[in-house]
Design an enzyme around this catalytic site. Structure first.
Site, PDB file in Angstrom:
ATOM      1  N   THR A 100     -17.742  -7.863-106.464  1.00  0.00           N
ATOM      2  CA  THR A 100     -18.229  -6.861-106.830  1.00  0.00           C
ATOM      3  C   THR A 100     -19.639  -7.488-105.796  1.00  0.00           C
ATOM      4  OG1 THR A 100     -17.558  -6.657-108.664  1.00  0.00           O
ATOM      5  CG2 THR A 100     -19.269  -5.743-108.377  1.00  0.00           C
ATOM      6  N   LYS A 175     -15.963  -0.015-108.555  1.00  0.00           N
ATOM      7  CA  LYS A 175     -16.082  -1.223-109.452  1.00  0.00           C
ATOM      8  C   LYS A 175     -17.568  -0.941-110.147  1.00  0.00           C
ATOM      9  CE  LYS A 175     -16.162  -4.662-111.811  1.00  0.00           C
ATOM     10  NZ  LYS A 175     -16.478  -6.273-110.982  1.00  0.00           N
ATOM     11  N   LYS A 243     -26.638  -8.500-110.888  1.00  0.00           N
ATOM     12  CA  LYS A 243     -26.806  -7.976-109.487  1.00  0.00           C
ATOM     13  C   LYS A 243     -25.734  -6.839-109.097  1.00  0.00           C
ATOM     14  CE  LYS A 243     -23.443  -9.921-107.875  1.00  0.00           C
ATOM     15  NZ  LYS A 243     -21.632  -9.557-107.726  1.00  0.00           N
TER      16      LYS A 243
END
Length: 293
Positions: A100, A175, A243
């Site tokens: 990701t 995502k 993150k």
């Protein structure tokens, strides 16, 4: 056309990557692996995976290269530079980043790969450690239709919901949409469990009921029971979720979009990390709501 003899190189053998490699091996593909610490890949080598000593060697000797590493800077290190994938992969190679990461970085990889006749896809995943083990991951793909169709059988060895979302970067945007949906949902799951306990209900029984109704979600049905049991083992690390949320918040701001729910979830998870839980699973958020865990 790819076959079961297609040589796959895999970079990154963490919680998710390890199970993904095992599923590729089970499907009959020859898989070579590289990770910064060889010991972390030992169990895969015992299962039949081959070891490569560097990213450059793996890239030069593979027909399809899959990466799933930690952060965007790790992706840059793996793909760019004289020792990176793009410089060392052969023309016609398929490269698939399943980390990701930033949509803009996915586009940069695609463009630089195209200059060398290399086919690049961004294909982040969702489903956690359970989905990785069971080969039922959701795989969100950005890139060209022909490249997607070519590597689809490889995706099938790792996932069950595999969709080409659009051009390069579209997989990453999808995502990030996924992570935004999860962010506030995790707060709701924690609050629901604590509420049930305060009301002197059996939280397990409550979950058995509400997971089948309108409140149903992966977080509720899969992570809710872990919260109740106090099982904080990582299916997905707190630090990696932070993150992801930071990337999503940055991307939303670039598009002029307000995401207050995402901002609140990020704030809570950063507080959790400061309490020493960055290597716990995302279900550890319950600790901010329930002091008994």
């Amino acid at each position: 056309m790819l076959t079961k003899d297609t040589k796959i190189g895999f970079i990154g053998t963490g919680v998710m990557g390890k199970s993904m490699v095992l599923n590729l091996l089970s499907a009959g593909y020859p898989v070579a692996v590289y990770t910064r610490t060889k010991e972390k890949a030992q169990s895969l080598l015992e299962q039949g995976a081959a070891w490569k000593d560097s990213v450059a060697q793996l890239a030069a000797e593979s027909e399809v290269i899959i990466s799933i590493v930690g952060y965007p800077q790790d992706v840059e290190q793996v793909y760019f530079g004289e020792n990176g994938i793009i410089e060392n992969a052969n023309t016609g190679t398929y490269i698939i980043d399943m980390t990701t990461s930033k949509p803009s970085l996915a586009k940069e990889i695609y463009n630089k790969a195209a200059e060398k006749g290399i086919h690049a896809l961004d294909a982040p995943i969702s489903g956690g450690d359970i989905g990785a083990r069971n080969g039922t991951l959701a795989i969100m793909v950005g890139g060209d239709q022909v490249a997607f169709d070519t590597v689809y059988p490889i995706f099938e060895a790792m996932g069950s919901n595999i969709v080409l979302q659009g051009e390069a970067g579209a997989g990453q945007h999808t995502k990030l949409s996924n992570q935004i949906a999860i962010a506030t949902n995790m707060i709701g799951v924690c609050e629901a469990i604590v509420y049930a306990k305060k009301a002197k209900l059996d939280p397990v029984r409550v979950l058995d009921t509400i997971t089948t109704g309108a409140a149903g979600s992966f977080s509720l049905s899969k992570l809710g029971p872990r919260m109740i049991e106090g099982d904080l083992a990582p299916g997905f690390y707190v630090k990696h979720f932070i993150k992801d949320m930071k990337i999503a918040l940055e991307s939303a701001e670039e598009m002029g979009l307000s995401t207050p729910g995402l901002a609140l979830s990020l704030q809570l998870y950063e507080e959790l990390a400061e309490k020493g839980e960055e290597d716990s699973g995302t279900q550890a958020l319950i600790k901010l709501f329930d002091s008994s865990i």
